[in-house]
Design an enzyme around this catalytic site. Structure first.
Site, PDB file in Angstrom:
ATOM      1  N   TYR A 141      -2.193   0.664  10.638  1.00 11.66           N
ATOM      2  CA  TYR A 141      -2.123   0.172   9.257  1.00 11.66           C
ATOM      3  C   TYR A 141      -0.766   0.536   8.654  1.00 11.66           C
ATOM      4  O   TYR A 141      -0.144  -0.280   7.970  1.00 11.66           O
ATOM      5  CB  TYR A 141      -3.277   0.786   8.459  1.00 11.66           C
ATOM      6  N   SER A 172       0.854  -1.191   0.000  1.00 12.91           N
ATOM      7  CA  SER A 172       0.000   0.000   0.000  1.00 12.91           C
ATOM      8  C   SER A 172       0.886   1.236   0.000  1.00 12.91           C
ATOM      9  O   SER A 172       2.042   1.184   0.465  1.00 12.91           O
ATOM     10  CB  SER A 172      -0.854   0.013   1.268  1.00 12.91           C
TER      11      SER A 172
HETATM   12  C1  8X3 Z   1      -5.038   1.650   1.134  1.00  9.12           C
HETATM   13  C2  8X3 Z   1      -4.505   3.005   0.825  1.00  9.12           C
HETATM   14  O1  8X3 Z   1      -4.684   5.470   1.384  1.00  9.12           O
HETATM   15  O2  8X3 Z   1      -6.280   4.010   2.466  1.00  9.12           O
HETATM   16  O3  8X3 Z   1      -4.051   0.693   1.214  1.00  9.12           O
HETATM   17  O4  8X3 Z   1      -3.991   3.998   3.158  1.00  9.12           O
HETATM   18  S1  8X3 Z   1      -4.889   4.147   2.018  1.00  9.12           S
END
Ligand code: 8X3
Length: 258
Positions: free
Chosen positions: A156, A143
């Site tokens: 995340y 990502s």
């Molecule tokens: C997803 C991209 O911008 O939501 O992996 O982090 S974001």
């Protein structure tokens, strides 16, 4: 110098895609089979794979990538069905948008498990097969959150930075085994599940993530990029492919209209 094109023909190619029951994984499985690949579609829930099994060329494999025993069984199933030359680690996800100060430990653990440990489990299990093939490919879907931090992204970010880190080490380590390692780093992709899951089922909040964005990326866009990367002649290694919609010029700069 003439590289043998036969080994790159789609007819000879076999991939495994994780997180295949929806979103980028499902789109990738379908795209690859439409181009003649044999695809093993991996997901936790059997019923979510049923619609994919209707596609010719897709073999469903029920497996939780965070469970090493289930992963070992998946290796056996895939080996008995002819093996793979390409492993696409797409399973992953985000949970929560809390600042670091308030992040829930169980959310962080889940994100580490599925994004980092799940990827690790699949790589460790399938590497012998990929090395033995002689022209193996591993493609990790990480990502843009794995290279740029943002407020509310801490857990995340940490997980995706981790997955990004292991991908770089793997590329260095596996070159001598002729296993190429590709990383695709998507930004904003509008799928049925990503934001809904992250926002704990709050559909209105999930929709707001994409509000006013002219053409966010779709799962099919990423599937096309993945298919291109793994279909290129094997000596061509697209190390890192960072892909965002035009409207998301950076993590913090999203153009919204209306
Ligand atoms: C997803 C991209 O911008 O939501 O992996 O982090 S974001």
């Amino acid at each position: 110098m003439n590289h043998d094109p036969a080994s790159h023909s789609p007819a000879a190619r076999r991939a495994l895609v994780t997180g295949a029951s929806s979103g980028i994984g499902a789109a990738t499985a379908q795209r690859l089979t439409s181009e003649g690949w044999q695809v093993f579609a991996v997901a936790r829930r059997a019923e979510r794979l049923e619609h994919l099994a209707e596609h010719e060329g897709i073999i469903p494999v029920v497996c939780d990538v965070t469970d090493t025993e289930q992963v070992a069984q998946a290796v056996q199933q895939v080996a008995e069905a002819g093996g793979i030359d390409t492993l696409i680690n797409n399973a992953g996800g985000a949970l929560g948008v809390d600042p670091v100060a308030e992040g829930r430990q169980e959310d962080w653990r889940w994100m580490f498990e599925v994004n980092v440990m799940g990827t690790l489990n699949m790589i460790q299990a399938f590497l012998p097969m990929l090395r033995e093939h002689g022209e193996g490919t591993i493609l990790n879907v990480t990502s843009t959150a794995g290279i740029v931090s943002y407020e509310g992204g801490g857990g995340y970010n940490a997980a995706k930075f981790g997955q990004h880190g292991l991908t770089g080490a793997l590329r260095l380590e596996e070159a001598e085994h002729n296993v190429r390692v590709v990383e695709v780093l998507p930004g904003m992709v509008k799928t049925d599940e990503f934001s809904a899951k992250r926002l704990r089922g709050d559909a209105a909040a999930a929709e707001k993530v994409y509000a006013g964005v002219d053409k966010p990326l779709l799962a099919e866009d990423i599937a096309e990029i993945i298919t291109h990367a793994v279909t290129l002649p094997h000596h061509v290694n697209l190390d890192q492919i960072v892909v965002r919609p035009v409207a998301q010029a950076a993590q913090h700069k999203v153009i919204r209209r209306g």
